[in-house]
Design a protein around this motif. Sequence first.
Motif, short mmCIF file in Angstrom:
data_model
loop_
_atom_site.label_atom_id
_atom_site.label_comp_id
_atom_site.label_asym_id
_atom_site.label_seq_id
_atom_site.Cartn_x
_atom_site.Cartn_y
_atom_site.Cartn_z
N GLY A 218 0.81 -1.21 0.00
CA GLY A 218 0.00 0.00 0.00
C GLY A 218 0.84 1.26 0.00
O GLY A 218 0.58 2.21 -0.76
N LEU A 219 1.88 1.29 0.84
CA LEU A 219 2.75 2.46 0.90
C LEU A 219 3.56 2.62 -0.38
O LEU A 219 3.76 3.74 -0.87
CB LEU A 219 3.69 2.35 2.10
N PHE A 220 3.99 1.48 -0.94
CA PHE A 220 4.77 1.58 -2.19
C PHE A 220 3.90 2.06 -3.34
O PHE A 220 4.38 2.74 -4.25
CB PHE A 220 5.41 0.24 -2.53
N ALA A 221 2.60 1.72 -3.31
CA ALA A 221 1.69 2.24 -4.33
C ALA A 221 1.61 3.76 -4.24
O ALA A 221 1.55 4.46 -5.27
CB ALA A 221 0.29 1.64 -4.14
N ILE A 222 1.66 4.30 -3.02
CA ILE A 222 1.66 5.76 -2.85
C ILE A 222 2.96 6.35 -3.38
O ILE A 222 2.97 7.41 -4.04
CB ILE A 222 1.47 6.11 -1.36
N VAL A 223 4.08 5.68 -3.10
CA VAL A 223 5.37 6.13 -3.61
C VAL A 223 5.36 6.17 -5.13
O VAL A 223 5.79 7.16 -5.76
CB VAL A 223 6.51 5.20 -3.11
N ARG A 224 4.85 5.10 -5.73
CA ARG A 224 4.78 5.05 -7.20
C ARG A 224 3.85 6.12 -7.75
O ARG A 224 4.14 6.74 -8.79
CB ARG A 224 4.28 3.67 -7.64
N ILE A 246 -4.94 2.44 -10.87
CA ILE A 246 -4.33 1.20 -10.37
C ILE A 246 -3.63 1.45 -9.04
O ILE A 246 -3.81 0.71 -8.07
CB ILE A 246 -3.34 0.62 -11.40
N TYR A 247 -2.83 2.52 -8.98
CA TYR A 247 -2.13 2.83 -7.74
C TYR A 247 -3.11 3.19 -6.63
O TYR A 247 -2.95 2.77 -5.47
CB TYR A 247 -1.15 3.98 -7.95
N ALA A 248 -4.12 3.99 -6.97
CA ALA A 248 -5.11 4.38 -5.96
C ALA A 248 -5.88 3.17 -5.45
O ALA A 248 -6.06 3.01 -4.23
CB ALA A 248 -6.06 5.41 -6.56
N ALA A 249 -6.31 2.31 -6.35
CA ALA A 249 -7.07 1.12 -5.95
C ALA A 249 -6.20 0.18 -5.11
O ALA A 249 -6.67 -0.43 -4.14
CB ALA A 249 -7.58 0.39 -7.19
N THR A 250 -4.92 0.07 -5.47
CA THR A 250 -4.01 -0.79 -4.70
C THR A 250 -3.86 -0.28 -3.27
O THR A 250 -3.91 -1.06 -2.31
CB THR A 250 -2.62 -0.84 -5.37
N GLY A 251 -3.68 1.02 -3.12
CA GLY A 251 -3.54 1.59 -1.79
C GLY A 251 -4.78 1.39 -0.93
O GLY A 251 -4.69 0.99 0.24
N ALA A 255 -5.12 -1.08 2.41
CA ALA A 255 -5.56 -0.53 3.69
C ALA A 255 -6.75 -1.31 4.23
O ALA A 255 -6.80 -1.66 5.43
CB ALA A 255 -5.92 0.95 3.52
N GLY A 256 -7.71 -1.61 3.36
CA GLY A 256 -8.88 -2.37 3.79
C GLY A 256 -8.54 -3.76 4.26
O GLY A 256 -9.02 -4.24 5.29
N LEU A 257 -7.65 -4.43 3.51
CA LEU A 257 -7.26 -5.79 3.88
C LEU A 257 -6.44 -5.80 5.18
O LEU A 257 -6.58 -6.73 6.00
CB LEU A 257 -6.43 -6.42 2.75
N ALA A 258 -5.61 -4.77 5.37
CA ALA A 258 -4.82 -4.70 6.60
C ALA A 258 -5.73 -4.54 7.82
O ALA A 258 -5.52 -5.19 8.86
CB ALA A 258 -3.83 -3.54 6.52
N VAL A 259 -6.74 -3.69 7.69
CA VAL A 259 -7.70 -3.51 8.78
C VAL A 259 -8.43 -4.83 9.06
O VAL A 259 -8.63 -5.23 10.21
CB VAL A 259 -8.71 -2.40 8.45
N TRP A 260 -8.81 -5.52 7.99
CA TRP A 260 -9.50 -6.81 8.14
C TRP A 260 -8.61 -7.83 8.83
O TRP A 260 -9.06 -8.52 9.75
CB TRP A 260 -9.91 -7.33 6.77
N ARG A 261 -7.33 -7.91 8.43
CA ARG A 261 -6.41 -8.86 9.06
C ARG A 261 -6.23 -8.52 10.54
O ARG A 261 -6.16 -9.42 11.39
CB ARG A 261 -5.04 -8.83 8.36
N TRP A 262 -6.17 -7.25 10.87
CA TRP A 262 -5.99 -6.86 12.26
C TRP A 262 -7.23 -7.20 13.08
O TRP A 262 -7.13 -7.66 14.21
CB TRP A 262 -5.69 -5.35 12.36
N ARG A 263 -8.40 -6.97 12.50
CA ARG A 263 -9.65 -7.29 13.22
C ARG A 263 -9.80 -8.79 13.43
O ARG A 263 -10.25 -9.24 14.48
CB ARG A 263 -10.84 -6.72 12.45
#
Length: 276
Positions: A218-224, A246-251, A255-263
């Motif tokens: 996600g962060l690298f998508a922002i960098v790109r 593509i970059y926006a959707a990836t980020g 983020a959504g998947l990370a929140v899901w994994r944490w929950r």
Amino acid sequence: MHKVLLTIPLFGRGFEVSSYRAAFMVAAALAVALAWYVATRRGVSPRDALVVFVATAIALPVGARLWHIATNPSIYAEDPSQIWNLNPTGFAMFGGIAGAAIAGLVVARVRHVDVWRLADAAAPALGVGIAIMRLGCFANGCCFGRLTEGWLGVLFPPGSYSHLWEMAHGYVGLFDAPLPVHPTQLYEAVGALACAGVAAVLMARRAPDGVPFLAFVGLFAIVRYANWTLRVHPDTLTDPAIYWPIYAATGVACAGLAVWRWRVALARRTGDGAAG
């Protein structure tokens, strides 16, 4: 800029080793070794980890070439032999990462390995590998940025890719010196290492499996995304704007998947606590 890393005398001839090709090979080997080491330290079978990461290393240049063909069709329509060309052009990093990810997912599933745990182990290695590859781009002079008068601007030598681009687009005359451009290769190298650092810190702090990898991507998508605004897009690229969504959707997806994994991890811990 230093296109040729060294020249090896062999059979009466000098064989040139390009900086880009050397960087690509070093990046692949080091990334596989680092990812394998981290994966084994995290409990993954050494053999399974090696098989998966070697598969991703093989798939990376294939995906990079396929994506380049899809987004730069005019090059291959004029000369189909360019499909098999191993010169330091014609590889798109986005396609390479996508190809490696797909191959890694498939092989991990076949070998019944925890995909998230493997992905986390690969995140720092990806950052290091990308940084080395971008240093190869810088030495080769490709993937350069737009003109700049800022203090970060760099001057590539006469006859370089950026100089030829400046002449082709009327920024300088035939006998004029090159103008400074953004070193987007170095920007991306630094960004990739920073993203890898975030992933490593998250692993050290025992973030839920998958979160370090998702944070890296996600962060690298922002960098790109940011770097793409400063980079000169190849004239053969069919639609440079295709990368923005593509970059926006990836980020957003990461983020959504990370929140899901944490929950999921939090719910599991809460359930285990209640059961105990």
